[in-house]
Design a protein around this motif. Structure first.
Motif, mmCIF file in Angstrom:
data_model
loop_
_atom_site.group_PDB
_atom_site.id
_atom_site.type_symbol
_atom_site.label_atom_id
_atom_site.label_comp_id
_atom_site.label_asym_id
_atom_site.label_seq_id
_atom_site.Cartn_x
_atom_site.Cartn_y
_atom_site.Cartn_z
ATOM 1 N N ILE A 1 0.849 -1.188 0.000
ATOM 2 C CA ILE A 1 0.000 0.000 0.000
ATOM 3 C C ILE A 1 0.887 1.242 0.000
ATOM 4 O O ILE A 1 1.608 1.510 0.962
ATOM 5 N N CYS A 2 0.845 1.969 -1.103
ATOM 6 C CA CYS A 2 1.638 3.198 -1.294
ATOM 7 C C CYS A 2 0.710 4.321 -1.730
ATOM 8 O O CYS A 2 1.029 5.076 -2.661
ATOM 9 N N ALA A 3 -0.433 4.438 -1.080
ATOM 10 C CA ALA A 3 -1.497 5.321 -1.550
ATOM 11 C C ALA A 3 -1.518 6.676 -0.860
ATOM 12 O O ALA A 3 -2.544 7.369 -0.890
ATOM 13 N N GLY A 4 -0.424 7.065 -0.231
ATOM 14 C CA GLY A 4 -0.373 8.376 0.396
ATOM 15 C C GLY A 4 -1.428 8.536 1.465
ATOM 16 O O GLY A 4 -1.677 7.612 2.260
ATOM 17 N N VAL A 5 -2.092 9.680 1.485
ATOM 18 C CA VAL A 5 -3.108 9.962 2.503
ATOM 19 C C VAL A 5 -4.227 8.928 2.469
ATOM 20 O O VAL A 5 -4.791 8.564 3.508
ATOM 21 N N ALA A 6 -4.571 8.435 1.282
ATOM 22 C CA ALA A 6 -5.657 7.460 1.153
ATOM 23 C C ALA A 6 -5.336 6.116 1.802
ATOM 24 O O ALA A 6 -6.235 5.302 2.030
ATOM 25 N N SER A 7 -4.071 5.874 2.126
ATOM 26 C CA SER A 7 -3.683 4.612 2.766
ATOM 27 C C SER A 7 -4.373 4.434 4.111
ATOM 28 O O SER A 7 -4.707 3.311 4.507
ATOM 29 N N LYS A 8 -4.583 5.519 4.811
ATOM 30 C CA LYS A 8 -5.178 5.461 6.147
ATOM 31 C C LYS A 8 -6.568 4.836 6.111
ATOM 32 O O LYS A 8 -6.911 3.987 6.938
ATOM 33 N N GLU A 9 -7.373 5.230 5.127
ATOM 34 C CA GLU A 9 -8.735 4.710 5.008
ATOM 35 C C GLU A 9 -8.738 3.225 4.697
ATOM 36 O O GLU A 9 -9.623 2.483 5.159
ATOM 37 N N LEU A 10 -7.769 2.751 3.939
ATOM 38 C CA LEU A 10 -7.690 1.330 3.611
ATOM 39 C C LEU A 10 -7.276 0.494 4.818
ATOM 40 O O LEU A 10 -7.662 -0.676 4.939
ATOM 41 N N THR B 1 -7.642 1.353 8.232
ATOM 42 C CA THR B 1 -8.474 1.465 9.433
ATOM 43 C C THR B 1 -9.341 0.228 9.666
ATOM 44 O O THR B 1 -9.429 -0.270 10.799
ATOM 45 N N PRO B 2 -10.009 -0.336 8.629
ATOM 46 C CA PRO B 2 -10.815 -1.546 8.865
ATOM 47 C C PRO B 2 -9.995 -2.752 9.319
ATOM 48 O O PRO B 2 -10.565 -3.716 9.862
ATOM 49 N N LEU B 3 -8.686 -2.716 9.116
ATOM 50 C CA LEU B 3 -7.822 -3.818 9.540
ATOM 51 C C LEU B 3 -7.325 -3.627 10.967
ATOM 52 O O LEU B 3 -6.539 -4.429 11.467
ATOM 53 N N GLY B 4 -7.786 -2.560 11.619
ATOM 54 C CA GLY B 4 -7.380 -2.308 12.990
ATOM 55 C C GLY B 4 -6.017 -1.642 13.107
ATOM 56 O O GLY B 4 -5.414 -1.660 14.179
ATOM 57 N N VAL B 5 -5.552 -1.052 12.031
ATOM 58 C CA VAL B 5 -4.238 -0.395 12.028
ATOM 59 C C VAL B 5 -4.435 1.093 12.307
ATOM 60 O O VAL B 5 -5.062 1.803 11.519
ATOM 61 N N PRO C 1 18.259 -8.856 3.785
ATOM 62 C CA PRO C 1 18.586 -7.634 4.528
ATOM 63 C C PRO C 1 18.646 -6.435 3.587
ATOM 64 O O PRO C 1 19.187 -6.521 2.481
ATOM 65 N N GLY C 2 18.082 -5.310 4.032
ATOM 66 C CA GLY C 2 18.085 -4.116 3.201
ATOM 67 C C GLY C 2 19.082 -3.072 3.647
ATOM 68 O O GLY C 2 19.217 -2.024 3.014
ATOM 69 N N GLY C 3 19.776 -3.346 4.754
ATOM 70 C CA GLY C 3 20.772 -2.409 5.250
ATOM 71 C C GLY C 3 20.227 -1.337 6.153
ATOM 72 O O GLY C 3 20.975 -0.489 6.645
ATOM 73 N N VAL C 4 18.901 -1.332 6.382
ATOM 74 C CA VAL C 4 18.262 -0.348 7.257
ATOM 75 C C VAL C 4 17.340 -1.078 8.216
ATOM 76 O O VAL C 4 16.560 -1.940 7.808
ATOM 77 N N ASP C 5 17.439 -0.749 9.499
ATOM 78 C CA ASP C 5 16.545 -1.321 10.493
ATOM 79 C C ASP C 5 15.167 -0.683 10.336
ATOM 80 O O ASP C 5 14.994 0.520 10.569
ATOM 81 N N LEU C 6 14.178 -1.465 9.932
ATOM 82 C CA LEU C 6 12.851 -0.933 9.646
ATOM 83 C C LEU C 6 11.996 -0.718 10.891
ATOM 84 O O LEU C 6 10.876 -0.217 10.792
ATOM 85 N N GLU C 7 12.508 -1.061 12.063
ATOM 86 C CA GLU C 7 11.712 -0.932 13.283
ATOM 87 C C GLU C 7 11.261 0.512 13.499
ATOM 88 O O GLU C 7 10.133 0.767 13.938
ATOM 89 N N ALA C 8 12.140 1.473 13.214
ATOM 90 C CA ALA C 8 11.793 2.878 13.407
ATOM 91 C C ALA C 8 10.678 3.340 12.483
ATOM 92 O O ALA C 8 9.998 4.336 12.751
ATOM 93 N N PHE C 9 10.473 2.590 11.375
ATOM 94 C CA PHE C 9 9.477 2.980 10.378
ATOM 95 C C PHE C 9 8.245 2.075 10.412
ATOM 96 O O PHE C 9 7.344 2.227 9.593
ATOM 97 N N ALA C 10 8.205 1.158 11.369
ATOM 98 C CA ALA C 10 7.118 0.190 11.446
ATOM 99 C C ALA C 10 5.793 0.871 11.760
ATOM 100 O O ALA C 10 5.747 1.795 12.584
ATOM 101 N N PRO C 11 4.711 0.434 11.128
ATOM 102 C CA PRO C 11 3.403 1.042 11.414
ATOM 103 C C PRO C 11 2.959 0.838 12.852
ATOM 104 O O PRO C 11 2.202 1.647 13.384
ATOM 105 N N GLU C 12 3.431 -0.228 13.480
ATOM 106 C CA GLU C 12 3.001 -0.535 14.850
ATOM 107 C C GLU C 12 3.555 0.469 15.866
ATOM 108 O O GLU C 12 3.149 0.445 17.040
ATOM 109 N N ARG C 13 4.451 1.352 15.456
ATOM 110 C CA ARG C 13 4.991 2.331 16.415
ATOM 111 C C ARG C 13 3.919 3.293 16.903
ATOM 112 O O ARG C 13 4.106 3.962 17.924
ATOM 113 N N PHE C 14 2.804 3.379 16.187
ATOM 114 C CA PHE C 14 1.712 4.271 16.586
ATOM 115 C C PHE C 14 0.656 3.568 17.418
ATOM 116 O O PHE C 14 -0.328 4.190 17.828
ATOM 117 N N SER C 15 0.803 2.269 17.628
ATOM 118 C CA SER C 15 -0.233 1.499 18.349
ATOM 119 C C SER C 15 -0.227 1.816 19.846
ATOM 120 O O SER C 15 0.822 2.163 20.409
#
Length: 413
Positions: free
Chosen positions: A250-259, A261-265, A399-413
């Motif tokens: 999902i790379c839908a910018g602002v519209a990503s949020k609406e997609l 929300t029903p998944l509990g994210v 491995p991508g060379g970057v720790d994705l934890e800082a960018f994880a969506p769950e950081r807002f939970s």
């Protein structure tokens, strides 16, 4: 891998970059967007690959400025009153991100991304044959007031230099030597010699899309209405059909949020709108992007004229264009150029902005068959290619060379 079907929602620069990386890895990829490629927020950006942008906006020094900025009709910051309720979760998270430990973590995360952006850009530009659309002439950031310039040298600019950003301080005369057609409105500024820019953000997206489709990729002009995880895979409901994929991005910018929300994210992402004017400068010329940092506007020379981009207007994505914003920006350009340029077009679009200034990159922990790549704010072009690379690596289990934890969506939970 050749038989794996991956869907991507969003055909902006992030979605297109992700599609190229996944296609390069051997996946069968389908891009979905209600608009043509590159016609969303990617269409309107200032065109900079901003190698210097390594400081989160979320810091207490910025918060202290906000009341004054909001009271000043000529400032780059504004918000619509009817959008304030949607800003409350964002505002609380912004406040928390300002604390020293969180700010320091944000700086580290942004710096890690920047360590990989140039090589990722080179790969995507080579794949798509788009090198001719990118120039390496550096970038100027100017200050009208000498004291503000000196304060910045001991503040933000010092922090950037400590992060490894290549920068030079210039006096007014040195700036005039680089850009003689600018008016003498400034006390001097900072020159970023490594900053690149594109002469056509839309042309870049179209070049990416052309390579993608020429090599077997599919682009569907349709709206994604909902997303449903399955075991295995995921389905996407469109206007008249439902498609199944092994993996979805999902790379839908602002519209990503609406997609999501029903998944509990939970995603405290907001619409931060930016404006641009296309200007005809007549006989005047610019060689590189020039920003008036006090006003947060940039002039960038592009193939169709000079683009004047800026503002941070917190409002609904579909709110009408505010003519007063465009007029204020034109007044800033008048000061920068010493005369009033001719406007050939005006545009407004919505940046997807997170409260901690970090994009959302990587798979959902609850639904690992769904990956996210959005929330880049002002840095969609800057981080588009590296985001696609990191998502591709994560899907492949590499491995991508970057720790994705800082960018994880769950950081807002």
């Amino acid at each position: 891998m050749q038989d794996s079907q991956i869907g991507i929602i969003g055909a902006g620069v992030v979605g297109l970059s992700t599609a190229l990386w996944l296609q390069k890895a051997g996946y069968q990829v389908t891009l979905i967007d209600k608009d043509l490629p590159g016609m969303g927020a990617s269409f309107g950006n200032a065109g900079l690959f901003a190698d210097y942008a390594r400081l989160p906006f979320a810091r207490f020094s910025m918060m202290r400025k906000m009341p004054g900025l909001l009271m000043d009709s000529s400032s780059p910051l504004s918000m619509h009153s009817n959008y304030i309720p949607k800003l409350l979760p964002y505002g609380w998270r912004f406040f928390k991100a300002c604390f020293a430990d969180n700010y320091a973590k944000g700086k580290v995360a942004l710096s890690q991304l920047h360590q990989h952006t140039v090589e990722a850009d080179k790969t995507v530009l080579k794949i798509s044959g788009a090198h001719d659309l990118v120039k390496a002439q550096g970038c100027l950031g100017l200050f009208a007031d000498q004291q503000d310039f000196e304060n910045a040298q001991q503040g933000d600019l010092l922090e950037r230099r400590q992060q490894g950003v290549n920068l030079e301080f210039l006096n007014a005369g040195q700036v005039a030597d680089l850009e003689p057609d600018l008016a003498a409105f400034h006390a001097g500024g900072v020159f970023y010699p490594d900053t690149r820019f594109t002469v056509s953000p839309l042309g870049l997206c179209r070049r990416y899309a052309e390579h993608f489709t020429n090599n077997g990729g599919k682009i569907l002009r349709d709206q994604a209405l909902s997303v449903t995880p399955k075991i295995p895979g995921v389905s996407v409901k469109l206007t008249d059909e439902t498609l199944d994929f092994d993996h979805l991005v999902i790379c839908a910018g602002v519209a990503s949020k609406e997609l999501l929300t029903p998944l509990g994210v939970k995603m405290p992402m907001v619409s931060e709108r930016g404006y641009h004017l296309t200007l005809d400068l007549g006989e005047k010329q610019l060689q590189r992007p020039v920003g008036w940092l006090d006003k947060s506007v940039f002039l960038t020379p592009m193939s169709g004229g000079v683009r004047l981009a800026g503002t941070a207007e917190f409002a609904a994505a579909d709110a009408p264009l505010d003519e007063s914003k465009a007029q204020t920006m034109l007044e800033h350009a008048k000061v920068m150029l010493g005369e009033t340029p001719h406007i050939t077009s005006t545009w407004v679009g919505s940046r997807p902005s997170t409260p901690d200034s970090l994009p959302v990159i990587g798979p959902l922990k609850r639904y690992p068959q769904i990956s996210l790549g959005f929330g880049h704010g002002h840095l969609g072009l800057t981080f588009g290619a590296v985001t696609g690379q990191l998502i591709s690596c994560a899907i492949q289990g590499e491995p991508g060379g970057v720790d994705l934890e800082a960018f994880a969506p769950e950081r807002f939970s």
